[in-house]
Design an enzyme around this catalytic site. Structure first.
Site, PDB file in Angstrom:
ATOM      1  N   SER A 118      53.323  59.181   8.098  1.00 46.21           N
ATOM      2  CA  SER A 118      52.393  60.186   8.607  1.00 46.21           C
ATOM      3  C   SER A 118      51.591  60.820   7.459  1.00 46.21           C
ATOM      4  CB  SER A 118      53.157  61.234   9.414  1.00 46.21           C
ATOM      5  OG  SER A 118      52.276  62.024  10.174  1.00 46.21           O
ATOM      6  N   LYS A 170      43.375  80.858  24.512  1.00 42.95           N
ATOM      7  CA  LYS A 170      44.030  81.576  23.419  1.00 42.95           C
ATOM      8  C   LYS A 170      45.550  81.371  23.414  1.00 42.95           C
ATOM      9  CE  LYS A 170      43.893  84.267  19.860  1.00 42.95           C
ATOM     10  NZ  LYS A 170      43.291  83.782  18.604  1.00 42.95           N
TER      11      LYS A 170
END
Length: 205
Positions: A118, A170
């Site tokens: 990764s 949010k």
């Protein structure tokens, strides 16, 4: 392998420079005058402000600058054993290596050990050469945003989540917010867009 890369002789010595930096002397000479290969650790999680337990982009950037300024440092080996980590931290290290290349002709070699996946692979992509053991676990080129849902648990213990927010998205990663299937699908589609954009960047690197 690292010593052979340094073109070492029988006079090769190791010099400790802290927990994350080592030096391999290329020829038998006094330390202050001998050419050397600098070995920088990229170990553990790649994350900002992680300290000694992982790889911090600020720390690595400082070490790269020291190598760039050292006339006796002829090359860098990144000694890598990492499962990856934060996307932003990995990208910062990638750009630090690119900046090092822009100002220095000193080669950088990635040495993958047990795991270099990764974000570790992301960083290695900025080096001149990548060396890996046959048994190294590498690749894992992808992006993940973990999400946990615990609304059922909160209901069970009598806790209700309530908030005032400035926008619909949010609280998109908050696992305690009860949502309708339609709201959940809309949130997931938005997060998927962010993941896809980051993945395309990773793939381009």
């Amino acid at each position: 392998m690292l010593l052979a890369l340094a073109g070492s002789s029988e006079g090769t010595t190791w010099t400790a420079h802290g927990a994350h930096v080592r030096e391999v002397m290329v020829a038998e000479a006094k330390e202050e005058t001998a050419d050397k290969v600098v070995v920088l650790d990229v170990k553990g999680l790649i994350m900002s402000d992680i300290g000694r337990n992982g790889t911090d982009p600020s720390r690595l950037a400082t070490e790269l600058q020291r190598v760039a300024d050292d006339p006796h440092a002829v090359a860098i080996v990144l000694d890598m054993d990492t499962p990856g980590g934060e996307v932003t931290a990995s990208d910062e290290i990638y750009h630090s290596l690119r900046a090092f290349h822009a100002t220095s002709a000193k080669p950088v070699v990635a040495c993958m050990r047990s795991v270099c996946a990764s974000g570790g692979y992301y960083i290695a992509a900025a080096t001149d050469f990548i060396l890996a053991n046959e048994l190294s676990l590498t690749g894992s080129i992808g992006v993940i945003v973990p999400k946990y849902k615990y609304t059922d648990l909160l209901d069970k213990i009598g806790v209700q989540f309530d908030s005032v927010k400035s926008g619909e998205m949010k609280d998109m990663l908050s696992g305690g917010v009860p949502r309708t299937p339609e709201e959940d699908a809309r949130m997931n589609a938005y997060v998927q867009t962010l993941v896809d954009e980051t993945f395309e960047r990773f793939l381009a690197v």
